[in-house]
Scaffold this motif. Structure first.
Motif, PDB file in Angstrom:
ATOM      1  N   LEU A   1     -45.932  64.441 -24.027  1.00 40.38           N
ATOM      2  CA  LEU A   1     -46.397  64.073 -22.968  1.00 40.38           C
ATOM      3  C   LEU A   1     -46.725  64.292 -21.602  1.00 40.38           C
ATOM      4  O   LEU A   1     -45.167  64.748 -21.137  1.00 40.38           O
ATOM      5  CB  LEU A   1     -46.323  62.360 -22.886  1.00 40.38           C
ATOM      6  N   LYS A   2     -47.669  64.347 -20.968  1.00 38.02           N
ATOM      7  CA  LYS A   2     -47.358  64.687 -19.546  1.00 38.02           C
ATOM      8  C   LYS A   2     -48.106  64.231 -18.920  1.00 38.02           C
ATOM      9  O   LYS A   2     -49.747  63.903 -19.206  1.00 38.02           O
ATOM     10  CB  LYS A   2     -48.456  66.228 -19.649  1.00 38.02           C
ATOM     11  N   ILE A   3     -47.263  63.199 -17.805  1.00 38.38           N
ATOM     12  CA  ILE A   3     -47.395  62.303 -17.192  1.00 38.38           C
ATOM     13  C   ILE A   3     -48.443  62.835 -16.166  1.00 38.38           C
ATOM     14  O   ILE A   3     -48.631  64.085 -15.011  1.00 38.38           O
ATOM     15  CB  ILE A   3     -46.915  61.807 -16.171  1.00 38.38           C
TER      16      ILE A   3
ATOM     17  N   VAL B   1     -51.381  76.299 -23.261  1.00 38.90           N
ATOM     18  CA  VAL B   1     -53.029  76.381 -23.285  1.00 38.90           C
ATOM     19  C   VAL B   1     -53.624  75.173 -23.377  1.00 38.90           C
ATOM     20  O   VAL B   1     -53.792  74.356 -24.559  1.00 38.90           O
ATOM     21  CB  VAL B   1     -54.033  77.320 -24.545  1.00 38.90           C
ATOM     22  N   ASN B   2     -55.059  74.776 -22.853  1.00 41.56           N
ATOM     23  CA  ASN B   2     -55.857  73.510 -22.559  1.00 41.56           C
ATOM     24  C   ASN B   2     -56.842  73.935 -23.537  1.00 41.56           C
ATOM     25  O   ASN B   2     -56.917  75.118 -23.312  1.00 41.56           O
ATOM     26  CB  ASN B   2     -55.980  73.480 -21.217  1.00 41.56           C
ATOM     27  N   LEU B   3     -56.946  72.304 -24.282  1.00 39.45           N
ATOM     28  CA  LEU B   3     -58.429  72.839 -25.117  1.00 39.45           C
ATOM     29  C   LEU B   3     -58.581  71.865 -25.277  1.00 39.45           C
ATOM     30  O   LEU B   3     -58.598  70.899 -24.442  1.00 39.45           O
ATOM     31  CB  LEU B   3     -57.851  72.758 -26.777  1.00 39.45           C
TER      32      LEU B   3
ATOM     33  N   ILE C   1     -50.210  65.898 -24.781  1.00 47.32           N
ATOM     34  CA  ILE C   1     -51.051  65.430 -23.934  1.00 47.32           C
ATOM     35  C   ILE C   1     -51.195  65.034 -22.488  1.00 47.32           C
ATOM     36  O   ILE C   1     -50.216  64.642 -22.440  1.00 47.32           O
ATOM     37  CB  ILE C   1     -51.350  63.800 -24.956  1.00 47.32           C
ATOM     38  N   ASP C   2     -52.230  66.411 -22.432  1.00 41.19           N
ATOM     39  CA  ASP C   2     -52.369  66.063 -21.298  1.00 41.19           C
ATOM     40  C   ASP C   2     -53.316  64.675 -20.156  1.00 41.19           C
ATOM     41  O   ASP C   2     -53.250  63.750 -20.995  1.00 41.19           O
ATOM     42  CB  ASP C   2     -53.001  67.249 -20.860  1.00 41.19           C
ATOM     43  N   ASP C   3     -52.923  64.774 -19.019  1.00 40.30           N
ATOM     44  CA  ASP C   3     -52.913  63.512 -17.832  1.00 40.30           C
ATOM     45  C   ASP C   3     -52.929  62.388 -18.758  1.00 40.30           C
ATOM     46  O   ASP C   3     -54.025  61.316 -18.345  1.00 40.30           O
ATOM     47  CB  ASP C   3     -54.545  64.053 -17.589  1.00 40.30           C
TER      48      ASP C   3
ATOM     49  N   LEU D   1     -50.246  73.572 -27.353  1.00 41.20           N
ATOM     50  CA  LEU D   1     -51.896  73.022 -26.983  1.00 41.20           C
ATOM     51  C   LEU D   1     -51.693  72.009 -26.064  1.00 41.20           C
ATOM     52  O   LEU D   1     -50.708  70.848 -26.238  1.00 41.20           O
ATOM     53  CB  LEU D   1     -52.559  73.170 -28.037  1.00 41.20           C
ATOM     54  N   GLU D   2     -52.687  71.947 -24.840  1.00 39.91           N
ATOM     55  CA  GLU D   2     -52.282  70.527 -24.281  1.00 39.91           C
ATOM     56  C   GLU D   2     -53.908  69.953 -24.332  1.00 39.91           C
ATOM     57  O   GLU D   2     -55.288  70.718 -24.352  1.00 39.91           O
ATOM     58  CB  GLU D   2     -52.260  70.748 -23.270  1.00 39.91           C
ATOM     59  N   ILE D   3     -53.874  68.455 -24.869  1.00 40.20           N
ATOM     60  CA  ILE D   3     -55.440  67.883 -25.013  1.00 40.20           C
ATOM     61  C   ILE D   3     -55.343  66.652 -24.474  1.00 40.20           C
ATOM     62  O   ILE D   3     -54.582  66.367 -24.168  1.00 40.20           O
ATOM     63  CB  ILE D   3     -54.816  67.615 -26.865  1.00 40.20           C
TER      64      ILE D   3
ATOM     65  N   PHE E   1     -44.831  78.012 -19.877  1.00 43.65           N
ATOM     66  CA  PHE E   1     -46.163  78.275 -18.257  1.00 43.65           C
ATOM     67  C   PHE E   1     -47.206  77.459 -19.449  1.00 43.65           C
ATOM     68  O   PHE E   1     -47.450  77.975 -20.357  1.00 43.65           O
ATOM     69  CB  PHE E   1     -46.167  79.842 -18.370  1.00 43.65           C
ATOM     70  N   GLU E   2     -47.748  77.109 -18.330  1.00 42.64           N
ATOM     71  CA  GLU E   2     -49.143  76.420 -18.492  1.00 42.64           C
ATOM     72  C   GLU E   2     -50.067  77.651 -18.205  1.00 42.64           C
ATOM     73  O   GLU E   2     -49.800  77.659 -17.069  1.00 42.64           O
ATOM     74  CB  GLU E   2     -49.103  74.767 -18.036  1.00 42.64           C
ATOM     75  N   ALA E   3     -51.112  78.333 -19.462  1.00 43.17           N
ATOM     76  CA  ALA E   3     -51.822  78.982 -18.501  1.00 43.17           C
ATOM     77  C   ALA E   3     -53.688  78.295 -17.764  1.00 43.17           C
ATOM     78  O   ALA E   3     -54.013  77.356 -18.364  1.00 43.17           O
ATOM     79  CB  ALA E   3     -52.176  80.123 -19.895  1.00 43.17           C
TER      80      ALA E   3
HETATM   81 MG    MG Z   1     -53.029  70.956 -18.349  1.00 46.11          MG
END
Ligand code: MG
Ligand code: C2E
Ligand code: MG
Ligand code: MG
Length: 292
Positions: free
Chosen positions: A200-202, A117-119, A179-181, A149-151, A58-60
């Protein structure tokens, strides 16, 4: 702001600038109040295996319901928080709260899923990242293997050596780094070979274009292929319809996130749904496809 532009440079004042500045300072002040009164909340959005067999994690996502303004989007207040360093205090709360929620789910039987968690880039620079994250996990009693952790790719581009070391230490504990976005930040591909990354999050931009423009379609496919070679996992975000889902599946994407599957939800809603479903559909608690 204007001062930073240097001596002799003058900007012509426009009423819009004034109202933007007022909004900025208003939101900054109101965020301080919101932190002191515990007025932020988290929403949670599931990321699932594309075959529907399991919730991976789950993404917070932070939410702010202002008493007078109503809901204010993270895309408006996070940049202000980053600019002012208030993100450090807000980020402390977000990490703790996300870990607290995950610990509650863990104890209720959702032990195979993770919380992500997004940082923000500011958080990567201003701290001993390892100490900070581990202290939160230890305080709450959540195993590192329950955290991701999403960066964003744009923060990844200028990581200091020290931050890379800190991320490596976190990874060695079992925390997943994403790696986000991905695709929006112009990183060089050698980053993928040399930096501590698992996922990797496209970016959803690619997903929204994929069914309309074959070039985006091919970019997604290359990211999927490259990731396979480099042993990275790929998540596609922003899936809103079946057509996109089928296309991503055919391109080799395994993990998906988007309104089609679920909007971000309150913790009560998530817990309720997943724990109930786990009785009849064991797979929904996570079958172990994630993490590897
Ligand atoms: Mg994110
Ligand atoms: P992100 O990390 O890329 O998060 C995904 C965003 O896409 C979320 O927006 C989510 O609600 C939205 N989304 C998910 N599925 C779909 C879909 O199918 N269609 C569309 N159009 N959107 C979808 P949200 O919650 O508004 O957050 C926006 C951004 O704000 C996040 O992008 C992230 O960069 C930042 N953010 C949110 N929460 C936090 C946080 O706790 N900490 C930090 N540092 N940044 C955060
Ligand atoms: Mg994203
Ligand atoms: Mg995004």
């Amino acid at each position: 702001r204007a001062k930073k532009e240097g001596r002799g440079i003058y900007r012509i004042y426009s009423p819009e600038m004034g109202s933007n500045m007022r909004r900025y300072h208003y939101l900054l002040e109101e965020m301080r109040v919101a932190l002191d009164t515990n007025s932020f909340t988290l929403s949670f959005q599931p990321i699932i295996n594309v075959d529907g067999s399991a919730i991976s994690y789950f993404e917070a996502l932070v939410r702010w319901h202002h008493p007078a303004e109503g809901s204010i989007a993270p895309s408006e207040f996070i940049p202000i928080a980053e600019d002012s360093n208030l993100i450090l205090k807000l980020g402390d709360w977000i990490l703790d709260e996300a870990c607290r929620q995950m610990a509650a789910w863990y104890n209720a039987g959702m032990s195979k899923t993770r919380i992500s968690v997004n940082l923000s880039g500011v958080q990567l620079k201003h701290r001993s990242l390892y100490q900070w994250v581990m202290a939160s996990l230890n305080k709450i009693g959540l195993p590192p293997s329950s955290l991701m952790l999403e960066i964003t790719e744009s923060s990844f581009i200028d990581l200091s050596d020290n931050t890379v070391d800190e991320l490596n230490k976190l990874r060695n504990e079992g925390i997943i780094i994403a790696i986000d976005d991905f695709g929006t930040g112009f990183s060089s591909l050698s980053l993928l070979a040399n930096l501590p990354v698992d996922v990797l999050k496209i970016d959803k931009l690619f997903v929204s274009q994929a069914t309309k423009n074959t070039k985006y379609n091919k970019i997604i496919q290359s990211i999927a292929d490259l990731s396979k070679q480099l042993d990275l996992k790929v998540v596609a975000e922003g899936i809103e319809d079946i057509e996109q889902l089928e296309l991503l599946k055919s391109l080799g994407i395994v993990y998906i996130q988007g309104y089609l599957i679920s909007r971000p939800q309150t913790s009560a809603h998530v817990g309720d749904k997943v724990l109930k479903q786990s009785v009849s559909h064991l797979s929904m608690t996570g079958t172990g496809v994630w993490p590897p």
